[in-house]
Design a protein around this motif. Sequence first.
Motif, PDB file in Angstrom:
ATOM      1  N   UNK A   6       0.823  -1.218   0.000  1.00  0.00           N
ATOM      2  CA  UNK A   6       0.000   0.000   0.000  1.00  0.00           C
ATOM      3  C   UNK A   6       0.852   1.260   0.000  1.00  0.00           C
ATOM      4  N   UNK A   7       1.937   1.242   0.796  1.00  0.00           N
ATOM      5  CA  UNK A   7       2.740   2.459   0.960  1.00  0.00           C
ATOM      6  C   UNK A   7       4.160   2.360   0.430  1.00  0.00           C
ATOM      7  N   UNK A   8       4.612   1.159   0.123  1.00  0.00           N
ATOM      8  CA  UNK A   8       6.030   0.960  -0.172  1.00  0.00           C
ATOM      9  C   UNK A   8       6.285   0.328  -1.522  1.00  0.00           C
ATOM     10  N   UNK A   9       7.469   0.587  -2.019  1.00  0.00           N
ATOM     11  CA  UNK A   9       8.012  -0.086  -3.181  1.00  0.00           C
ATOM     12  C   UNK A   9       9.288  -0.778  -2.705  1.00  0.00           C
ATOM     13  N   UNK A  10       9.383  -2.056  -2.958  1.00  0.00           N
ATOM     14  CA  UNK A  10      10.599  -2.813  -2.657  1.00  0.00           C
ATOM     15  C   UNK A  10      11.209  -3.133  -4.004  1.00  0.00           C
ATOM     16  N   UNK A  68      16.139  -2.134  -1.899  1.00  0.00           N
ATOM     17  CA  UNK A  68      15.752  -0.848  -1.331  1.00  0.00           C
ATOM     18  C   UNK A  68      14.276  -0.874  -0.949  1.00  0.00           C
ATOM     19  N   UNK A  69      13.957  -0.196   0.141  1.00  0.00           N
ATOM     20  CA  UNK A  69      12.572   0.049   0.533  1.00  0.00           C
ATOM     21  C   UNK A  69      12.345   1.540   0.320  1.00  0.00           C
ATOM     22  N   UNK A  70      11.372   1.844  -0.528  1.00  0.00           N
ATOM     23  CA  UNK A  70      11.110   3.224  -0.925  1.00  0.00           C
ATOM     24  C   UNK A  70       9.674   3.599  -0.575  1.00  0.00           C
ATOM     25  N   UNK A  71       9.476   4.782  -0.077  1.00  0.00           N
ATOM     26  CA  UNK A  71       8.144   5.324   0.162  1.00  0.00           C
ATOM     27  C   UNK A  71       7.539   5.639  -1.210  1.00  0.00           C
ATOM     28  N   UNK A  80      15.944  -0.875   3.861  1.00  0.00           N
ATOM     29  CA  UNK A  80      16.308  -2.019   3.043  1.00  0.00           C
ATOM     30  C   UNK A  80      15.716  -3.289   3.645  1.00  0.00           C
ATOM     31  N   UNK A  81      15.489  -4.252   2.808  1.00  0.00           N
ATOM     32  CA  UNK A  81      15.058  -5.582   3.215  1.00  0.00           C
ATOM     33  C   UNK A  81      15.770  -6.571   2.306  1.00  0.00           C
ATOM     34  N   UNK A  82      16.026  -7.756   2.819  1.00  0.00           N
ATOM     35  CA  UNK A  82      16.696  -8.766   2.004  1.00  0.00           C
ATOM     36  C   UNK A  82      16.948 -10.021   2.800  1.00  0.00           C
ATOM     37  N   UNK A 110       5.682  -3.980   7.259  1.00  0.00           N
ATOM     38  CA  UNK A 110       5.032  -4.017   5.937  1.00  0.00           C
ATOM     39  C   UNK A 110       5.991  -4.549   4.876  1.00  0.00           C
ATOM     40  N   UNK A 111       7.227  -4.053   4.901  1.00  0.00           N
ATOM     41  CA  UNK A 111       8.227  -4.506   3.931  1.00  0.00           C
ATOM     42  C   UNK A 111       8.582  -5.974   4.154  1.00  0.00           C
TER      43      UNK A 111
END
Length: 179
Positions: A6-10, A68-71, A80-82, A110-111
């Motif tokens: 909903x809020x993030x782009x990974x 990358x975790x981007x708004x 970041x997530x991985x 969320x990520x």
Amino acid sequence: MHLETDRLLIRSLQPPDEKAFVEMASDGSLTEIFGDCSECHKWMGNFIKEAMRLELENDPNKEYLAYAVEDKSTHTVIGSVGTSYYEDFRQIGVTYFIGAKFRGCGYAAEALRAFAGYFLTNYPIGRLMAAANAMNKASCKTLERAGFQLVNVRPYRDMYDTQEELFHFYEIRQKLSTV
């Protein structure tokens, strides 16, 4: 990689992400992953290039995969997530961080939820693990909000720790179809 919540782009890391990562390192957000980050501005560009190379290899049993975790609304890189391969456990675990000024908004959970779902669906691995220092209550709560289950509590010496400390160990499993 390209995942949306909903809020993030990974998404895959890109060389321009270096600036945001260095800024987050200066606020202490990367200390648990990289240890002392006072000199990270000297090597962060190489880390991102290495992450991009490892993503092309697409083997989570190697060192790590980082994204990358981007708004989505501001297009600001907030963390970041991985994954990382835990040699001492012979398992793949999640890694994550959110910059200090973006914490407390539920972004990490969320990520992690989105990434774990993607990972468990697209890789032949039945579970992901996570480790959090027991004193880091926020990280423990984040993992639980993301769907990870506590499976063990015991002393452990993580990569940059000087001595053993109490850690919580979590896992999330692939949901099996009942069809």
